[in-house]
Write a protein that holds these residues in place. Structure first.
Motif, PDB file in Angstrom:
ATOM      1  N   GLN A  88       0.830  -1.206   0.000  1.00 28.33           N
ATOM      2  CA  GLN A  88       0.000   0.000   0.000  1.00 28.33           C
ATOM      3  C   GLN A  88       0.863   1.253   0.000  1.00 28.33           C
ATOM      4  O   GLN A  88       0.553   2.241  -0.675  1.00 28.33           O
ATOM      5  CB  GLN A  88      -0.932   0.003   1.215  1.00 28.33           C
ATOM      6  N   ASP A  89       1.955   1.203   0.742  1.00 27.53           N
ATOM      7  CA  ASP A  89       2.860   2.348   0.797  1.00 27.53           C
ATOM      8  C   ASP A  89       3.496   2.606  -0.572  1.00 27.53           C
ATOM      9  O   ASP A  89       3.594   3.751  -1.023  1.00 27.53           O
ATOM     10  CB  ASP A  89       3.937   2.098   1.850  1.00 27.53           C
ATOM     11  N   SER A  90       3.918   1.537  -1.236  1.00 27.74           N
ATOM     12  CA  SER A  90       4.509   1.689  -2.567  1.00 27.74           C
ATOM     13  C   SER A  90       3.503   2.266  -3.544  1.00 27.74           C
ATOM     14  O   SER A  90       3.821   3.177  -4.328  1.00 27.74           O
ATOM     15  CB  SER A  90       5.012   0.338  -3.088  1.00 27.74           C
ATOM     16  N   ARG A  91       2.273   1.756  -3.507  1.00 23.56           N
ATOM     17  CA  ARG A  91       1.237   2.238  -4.418  1.00 23.56           C
ATOM     18  C   ARG A  91       0.956   3.723  -4.185  1.00 23.56           C
ATOM     19  O   ARG A  91       0.852   4.512  -5.132  1.00 23.56           O
ATOM     20  CB  ARG A  91      -0.041   1.418  -4.221  1.00 23.56           C
ATOM     21  N   ALA A  92       0.840   4.107  -2.901  1.00 25.09           N
ATOM     22  CA  ALA A  92       0.568   5.506  -2.573  1.00 25.09           C
ATOM     23  C   ALA A  92       1.711   6.406  -3.032  1.00 25.09           C
ATOM     24  O   ALA A  92       1.493   7.510  -3.539  1.00 25.09           O
ATOM     25  CB  ALA A  92       0.338   5.664  -1.070  1.00 25.09           C
ATOM     26  N   ARG A  93       2.955   5.938  -2.875  1.00 24.65           N
ATOM     27  CA  ARG A  93       4.102   6.758  -3.295  1.00 24.65           C
ATOM     28  C   ARG A  93       4.150   6.904  -4.812  1.00 24.65           C
ATOM     29  O   ARG A  93       4.554   7.951  -5.328  1.00 24.65           O
ATOM     30  CB  ARG A  93       5.398   6.142  -2.761  1.00 24.65           C
ATOM     31  N   ILE A  94       3.740   5.874  -5.525  1.00 23.41           N
ATOM     32  CA  ILE A  94       3.713   5.955  -6.989  1.00 23.41           C
ATOM     33  C   ILE A  94       2.683   6.988  -7.447  1.00 23.41           C
ATOM     34  O   ILE A  94       2.963   7.836  -8.303  1.00 23.41           O
ATOM     35  CB  ILE A  94       3.398   4.569  -7.595  1.00 23.41           C
ATOM     36  N   VAL A  95       1.484   6.927  -6.872  1.00 24.66           N
ATOM     37  CA  VAL A  95       0.443   7.895  -7.243  1.00 24.66           C
ATOM     38  C   VAL A  95       0.870   9.298  -6.843  1.00 24.66           C
ATOM     39  O   VAL A  95       0.695  10.264  -7.604  1.00 24.66           O
ATOM     40  CB  VAL A  95      -0.905   7.523  -6.586  1.00 24.66           C
ATOM     41  N   GLN A  96       1.454   9.443  -5.644  1.00 21.99           N
ATOM     42  CA  GLN A  96       1.908  10.754  -5.199  1.00 21.99           C
ATOM     43  C   GLN A  96       2.988  11.299  -6.124  1.00 21.99           C
ATOM     44  O   GLN A  96       3.008  12.503  -6.446  1.00 21.99           O
ATOM     45  CB  GLN A  96       2.448  10.671  -3.764  1.00 21.99           C
ATOM     46  N   ALA A  97       3.877  10.428  -6.575  1.00 17.64           N
ATOM     47  CA  ALA A  97       4.932  10.854  -7.497  1.00 17.64           C
ATOM     48  C   ALA A  97       4.327  11.367  -8.798  1.00 17.64           C
ATOM     49  O   ALA A  97       4.761  12.394  -9.343  1.00 17.64           O
ATOM     50  CB  ALA A  97       5.881   9.692  -7.783  1.00 17.64           C
ATOM     51  N   MET A  98       3.323  10.669  -9.303  1.00 18.38           N
ATOM     52  CA  MET A  98       2.648  11.089 -10.533  1.00 18.38           C
ATOM     53  C   MET A  98       2.000  12.458 -10.342  1.00 18.38           C
ATOM     54  O   MET A  98       2.136  13.360 -11.187  1.00 18.38           O
ATOM     55  CB  MET A  98       1.593  10.048 -10.911  1.00 18.38           C
ATOM     56  N   LEU A  99       1.320  12.643  -9.217  1.00 19.95           N
ATOM     57  CA  LEU A  99       0.675  13.916  -8.933  1.00 19.95           C
ATOM     58  C   LEU A  99       1.695  15.051  -8.852  1.00 19.95           C
ATOM     59  O   LEU A  99       1.484  16.137  -9.400  1.00 19.95           O
ATOM     60  CB  LEU A  99      -0.105  13.819  -7.619  1.00 19.95           C
ATOM     61  N   GLU A 100       2.793  14.795  -8.180  1.00 20.01           N
ATOM     62  CA  GLU A 100       3.813  15.829  -8.013  1.00 20.01           C
ATOM     63  C   GLU A 100       4.467  16.191  -9.344  1.00 20.01           C
ATOM     64  O   GLU A 100       4.737  17.371  -9.614  1.00 20.01           O
ATOM     65  CB  GLU A 100       4.869  15.358  -7.014  1.00 20.01           C
ATOM     66  N   LEU A 101       4.726  15.193 -10.173  1.00 18.06           N
ATOM     67  CA  LEU A 101       5.361  15.453 -11.463  1.00 18.06           C
ATOM     68  C   LEU A 101       4.453  16.276 -12.368  1.00 18.06           C
ATOM     69  O   LEU A 101       4.901  17.228 -13.018  1.00 18.06           O
ATOM     70  CB  LEU A 101       5.739  14.128 -12.134  1.00 18.06           C
ATOM     71  N   VAL A 102       3.173  15.909 -12.418  1.00 19.61           N
ATOM     72  CA  VAL A 102       2.235  16.661 -13.252  1.00 19.61           C
ATOM     73  C   VAL A 102       2.064  18.069 -12.695  1.00 19.61           C
ATOM     74  O   VAL A 102       2.020  19.054 -13.439  1.00 19.61           O
ATOM     75  CB  VAL A 102       0.880  15.928 -13.339  1.00 19.61           C
ATOM     76  N   HIS A 103       1.968  18.186 -11.376  1.00 17.17           N
ATOM     77  CA  HIS A 103       1.825  19.496 -10.749  1.00 17.17           C
ATOM     78  C   HIS A 103       3.019  20.384 -11.061  1.00 17.17           C
ATOM     79  O   HIS A 103       2.896  21.610 -11.177  1.00 17.17           O
ATOM     80  CB  HIS A 103       1.671  19.332  -9.233  1.00 17.17           C
ATOM     81  N   ALA A 104       4.199  19.775 -11.207  1.00 15.19           N
ATOM     82  CA  ALA A 104       5.422  20.529 -11.497  1.00 15.19           C
ATOM     83  C   ALA A 104       5.569  20.869 -12.971  1.00 15.19           C
ATOM     84  O   ALA A 104       6.518  21.543 -13.366  1.00 15.19           O
ATOM     85  CB  ALA A 104       6.639  19.729 -11.029  1.00 15.19           C
ATOM     86  N   GLY A 105       4.634  20.385 -13.818  1.00 17.65           N
ATOM     87  CA  GLY A 105       4.671  20.750 -15.227  1.00 17.65           C
ATOM     88  C   GLY A 105       5.001  19.630 -16.185  1.00 17.65           C
ATOM     89  O   GLY A 105       5.046  19.834 -17.393  1.00 17.65           O
TER      90      GLY A 105
END
Length: 207
Positions: free
Chosen positions: A29-46
């Motif tokens: 669950q932690d890995s899955r959450a970090r993957i989604v969070q990484a995607m969100l952060e990357l898109v948010h950063a442009g």
């Protein structure tokens, strides 16, 4: 209007289980959450189209871990959309302050501007990929339909009968109108709200 904060992923607590199984589930669950969070952060950063390798690097997991949780990037977009939708429910479901329908139309400008400022990087990224993704196309259609339904619900009968005026209001309250003012015309969030409030008020006051 403050700059939109980064969207965070909540990690759910697993149900009680054997210690070893519970540990594996928690790590997964932690890995899955970090993957989604990484995607969100990357898109948010442009990053409008972050590669799986970039997501894996940002999440500090292996590439195989990304594809073990998400069979393709479309499924990752689906998860990201679910997180964003959950974040926005609190804004969308807030009761209106105005008892007058004209006042509520102006409130819709303020409310949607808050939402659009928050989701702008994700909507812009989604617009690039929507033609190739059934997930993003469905999300877009649902978002547009929800906006129209809210406008329809708050409109009096005389506005609903005036189809041209209703469609004009729907356009003014759309992400596309907001995005044009913010990005193409270079207005600040406050100036964008003022411009849209002026246009919406002119339409509803003339009815």
């Amino acid at each position: 209007m403050n700059a939109p904060r980064a969207i965070k992923v909540e990690v759910s607590t697993p149900a009680p289980a054997a210690p070893e199984a519970d540990g594996r589930r928690r790590r997964s669950q932690d890995s899955r959450a970090r993957i989604v969070q990484a995607m969100l952060e990357l898109v948010h950063a442009g990053e409008t189209s972050p590669a799986a390798e970039l997501v894996a690097d940002r999440a500090k997991v292996g590439l195989r871990t990304v594809f073990r949780h998400f069979s393709d990037m479309d499924s990752l977009y689906r998860e990201m959309s679910a997180v964003i939708e959950a974040e926005l429910q609190g804004i969308i479901s807030q009761p209106f302050k105005s008892a007058d329908w004209r006042g509520r139309m102006v409130e819709l400008v303020q409310r949607r501007s808050t939402v659009y400022e928050r989701i702008a990087p994700f909507r812009r990224a989604g617009d690039i990929h929507r033609q190739r993704s059934q997930v993003l196309a469905a999300d877009h259609a649902r978002f547009v339909a929800l906006g129209r339904e809210i406008l329809r619900r708050e409109s009096p009968p005389e506005l609903l009968r005036d189809k041209a005026r209703f469609e004009a209001l729907d356009m003014l309250l759309s992400f596309d109108a907001w995005n044009r003012l913010r990005r193409d015309q270079g207005l600040s969030p406050r100036r964008t709200v003022e411009a849209l409030e002026t246009a919406v008020a002119a339409l509803v006051d003339a009815l």
